[in-house]
Scaffold this active site. Structure first.
Site, PDB file in Angstrom:
ATOM      1  N   THR A 108      -4.988 -14.360  -2.292  1.00 50.32           N
ATOM      2  CA  THR A 108      -3.910 -15.341  -2.423  1.00 50.32           C
ATOM      3  C   THR A 108      -4.257 -16.644  -1.720  1.00 50.32           C
ATOM      4  OG1 THR A 108      -1.688 -15.801  -1.591  1.00 50.32           O
ATOM      5  CG2 THR A 108      -2.855 -14.098  -0.451  1.00 50.32           C
ATOM      6  N   TYR A 132       1.616 -11.184   5.799  1.00 53.09           N
ATOM      7  CA  TYR A 132       1.136 -10.956   4.424  1.00 53.09           C
ATOM      8  C   TYR A 132      -0.216 -11.648   4.216  1.00 53.09           C
ATOM      9  CZ  TYR A 132       0.616 -11.700  -0.605  1.00 53.09           C
ATOM     10  OH  TYR A 132       0.110 -11.762  -1.885  1.00 53.09           O
TER      11      TYR A 132
HETATM   12  N1  LIG Z   1       2.709 -12.723  -7.695  1.00 52.24           N
HETATM   13  C1  LIG Z   1       2.046 -13.697  -7.079  1.00 52.24           C
HETATM   14  O1  LIG Z   1       2.427 -14.889  -7.171  1.00 52.24           O
HETATM   15  C2  LIG Z   1       0.799 -13.395  -6.282  1.00 52.24           C
HETATM   16  C3  LIG Z   1       0.128 -14.467  -5.668  1.00 52.24           C
HETATM   17  C4  LIG Z   1      -1.027 -14.194  -4.937  1.00 52.24           C
HETATM   18  C5  LIG Z   1      -1.520 -12.902  -4.853  1.00 52.24           C
HETATM   19  N2  LIG Z   1      -0.845 -11.871  -5.433  1.00 52.24           N
HETATM   20  C6  LIG Z   1      -1.404 -10.517  -5.311  1.00 52.24           C
HETATM   21  O2  LIG Z   1      -1.481  -9.944  -6.606  1.00 52.24           O
HETATM   22  C7  LIG Z   1      -1.311  -8.528  -6.540  1.00 52.24           C
HETATM   23  C8  LIG Z   1      -0.274  -8.098  -7.546  1.00 52.24           C
HETATM   24  O3  LIG Z   1       0.952  -8.752  -7.275  1.00 52.24           O
HETATM   25  P1  LIG Z   1       2.199  -8.660  -8.266  1.00 52.24           P
HETATM   26  O4  LIG Z   1       2.934  -9.940  -8.149  1.00 52.24           O
HETATM   27  O5  LIG Z   1       1.758  -8.185  -9.598  1.00 52.24           O
HETATM   28  O6  LIG Z   1       3.069  -7.540  -7.517  1.00 52.24           O
HETATM   29  P2  LIG Z   1       3.905  -6.310  -8.107  1.00 52.24           P
HETATM   30  O7  LIG Z   1       4.771  -5.818  -7.011  1.00 52.24           O
HETATM   31  O8  LIG Z   1       4.540  -6.680  -9.407  1.00 52.24           O
HETATM   32  O9  LIG Z   1       2.758  -5.250  -8.408  1.00 52.24           O
HETATM   33  C9  LIG Z   1       2.197  -4.403  -7.423  1.00 52.24           C
HETATM   34  C10 LIG Z   1       1.986  -3.045  -8.071  1.00 52.24           C
HETATM   35  O10 LIG Z   1       1.334  -2.179  -7.142  1.00 52.24           O
HETATM   36  C11 LIG Z   1       2.023  -0.924  -7.089  1.00 52.24           C
HETATM   37  N3  LIG Z   1       1.774  -0.364  -5.751  1.00 52.24           N
HETATM   38  C12 LIG Z   1       2.161  -0.878  -4.558  1.00 52.24           C
HETATM   39  N4  LIG Z   1       1.698  -0.102  -3.548  1.00 52.24           N
HETATM   40  C13 LIG Z   1       0.990   0.909  -4.122  1.00 52.24           C
HETATM   41  C14 LIG Z   1       0.255   2.016  -3.609  1.00 52.24           C
HETATM   42  N5  LIG Z   1       0.136   2.253  -2.289  1.00 52.24           N
HETATM   43  N6  LIG Z   1      -0.375   2.844  -4.489  1.00 52.24           N
HETATM   44  C15 LIG Z   1      -0.288   2.623  -5.838  1.00 52.24           C
HETATM   45  N7  LIG Z   1       0.402   1.587  -6.375  1.00 52.24           N
HETATM   46  C16 LIG Z   1       1.033   0.748  -5.522  1.00 52.24           C
HETATM   47  C17 LIG Z   1       3.480  -1.268  -7.371  1.00 52.24           C
HETATM   48  O11 LIG Z   1       4.247  -0.186  -7.856  1.00 52.24           O
HETATM   49  C18 LIG Z   1       3.310  -2.362  -8.448  1.00 52.24           C
HETATM   50  O12 LIG Z   1       3.201  -1.807  -9.740  1.00 52.24           O
HETATM   51  C19 LIG Z   1      -0.959  -8.224  -5.084  1.00 52.24           C
HETATM   52  O13 LIG Z   1      -2.130  -7.756  -4.444  1.00 52.24           O
HETATM   53  C20 LIG Z   1      -0.543  -9.576  -4.519  1.00 52.24           C
HETATM   54  O14 LIG Z   1      -0.812  -9.649  -3.135  1.00 52.24           O
HETATM   55  C21 LIG Z   1       0.304 -12.087  -6.150  1.00 52.24           C
END
Ligand SMILES: NC(=O)c1ccc[n+]([C@@H]2O[C@H](COP(=O)([O-])OP(=O)(O)OC[C@H]3O[C@@H](n4cnc5c(N)ncnc54)[C@H](O)[C@@H]3O)[C@@H](O)[C@H]2O)c1
Length: 330
Positions: free
Chosen positions: A118, A145
């Site tokens: 991120t 985070y």
């Molecule tokens: N959404 C954003 O703007 C953004 C920005 C920068 C980075 N990210 C990174 O992208 C990744 C995905 O984010 P997102 O927005 O899709 O989030 P999200 O919450 O929609 O997806 C995360 C997924 O991981 C699963 N999960 C969580 N812990 C778990 C575990 N221990 N074992 C198995 N599954 C597990 C959840 O059920 C979910 O399906 C993350 O690593 C986040 O840090 C997101």
């Protein structure tokens, strides 16, 4: 071509990426614990395993049943606010569990690892260059985070090198929008991303929202961000994967368009695409909000075949609004 295990495949970005990797002709396996993800986000033909991504026994079983060479690791806790309230949750869920996943990579001789990082690792950049933040900008996370993601990056770098695995670390800027076919979109209620907040406001009976601070040193006084369409981000993963498959080196890549839009820009654009006037009132600044940040994304554009297809803030807002008013399962 590689077989790919996707952790967090039922989440917002994981589900879009799964679709893109599948459409590229590669075999995909989905792993999710459904803590924030949704079963309906995984196509029926994709083998789906429910459980924790750091469970070595489960990973061994999946690998025995369906050997995979590559892991794309999305699964994480993603709320900055929650991480401030409960830092140990973030260090254990995001960093400690990623170390266990990396140990499993050694045991299973995984060749390639792609990681969701991120722009929060950069924190407040003291002097933003006119062409944005590049991958060499010193990191300065400002929340548990951000630290949990950056510490995971360090662990990936060191452990991958020691076990002979290659990696791509993708630092996402502000991910927004929904699948243009209306089948996938943002669903995690803990994450209050600006475009989603504006889409929710537009979809409500009396569209209004609070702007957190209009006294920043920006064009219109509100915070500025680089919004990347979630499907372009999904294609960035495919490009990173292709590069690793063809022998490319381990790298960190910024994923953004290199443009900054303000909170007021997003409200105006959402009002226009939805046809609903969104009223705004000015509230206090939120602690931890960065003034302005956007990506210098020349590295990923140069070293991979990534070519953005949805670099259009109106399309990003429109797809988020259509997702918000859609009749989906919630
Ligand atoms: N959404 C954003 O703007 C953004 C920005 C920068 C980075 N990210 C990174 O992208 C990744 C995905 O984010 P997102 O927005 O899709 O989030 P999200 O919450 O929609 O997806 C995360 C997924 O991981 C699963 N999960 C969580 N812990 C778990 C575990 N221990 N074992 C198995 N599954 C597990 C959840 O059920 C979910 O399906 C993350 O690593 C986040 O840090 C997101």
């Amino acid at each position: 071509m590689e077989k790919v295990l996707i952790t967090g495949a039922a989440g917002y970005i994981g589900s879009h990426t799964l679709r893109v990797i599948l459409e590229s002709g590669r075999s995909v396996i989905a792993l999710d614990d459904f803590s924030t993800g949704n079963r309906w986000a995984i196509p029926a033909e994709v083998p789906l395993f429910e459980g924790d991504f750091s469970d070595l026994g489960l990973l061994r079983n999946i690998h025995r049943e369906s050997p995979f060479d590559t892991i794309i690791h999305f699964a994480a806790k993603t709320s900055v606010e929650e991480s401030v309230r409960d830092p140990s949750l973030y260090y254990s869920e995001n960093t400690a569990k990623t170390i266990r996943l990396l140990d499993a990579c050694r045991v299973l001789s995984i060749k390639n690892f792609i990681y969701s990082s991120t722009c929060a690792v950069y924190g407040s950049v003291k002097s933003m260059k006119s062409d944005g933040v590049n991958e060499g900008t010193p990191v300065n996370p400002e929340s548990p985070y951000g630290w949990s993601k950056y510490l995971s990056e360090r662990c990936i770098t060191d452990i991958a090198q020691s076990v002979g695995m290659k990696y791509s670390i993708l630092r996402y800027f502000n991910v927004a929008g929904a699948h243009p076919d209306g089948s996938l979109g943002a669903e995690n209620p803990k994450v209050r991303a600006m475009v989603t907040v504006a889409a929710e406001a537009a979809a409500s009976m009396s569209p209004s929202l609070i702007i957190n601070g209009d006294d920043y040193a920006t064009r219109d006084g509100t915070c500025e961000r680089d919004y990347i369409h979630v499907l372009d981000l999904a294609y960035a993963h495919l490009s990173a994967l292709k590069r690793l498959e063809s022998g490319g080196s381990s790298e960190v890549f910024n994923c953004g368009y290199g443009k900054a839009f303000s909170v007021k820009d997003i409200i105006a654009t959402m009002s226009k695409v939805s046809g609903k006037e969104i009223k705004s009132t000015i509230g206090k600044r939120r602690s931890g909000d960065l003034e302005s940040i956007f990506a210098d994304s020349r590295k990923i554009r140069t070293l991979t075949d990534w070519l953005p297809r949805f670099d259009d803030i109106s399309e990003i807002c429109r797809s988020a609004y259509l997702w918000e008013i859609s009749d989906r399962e919630k």
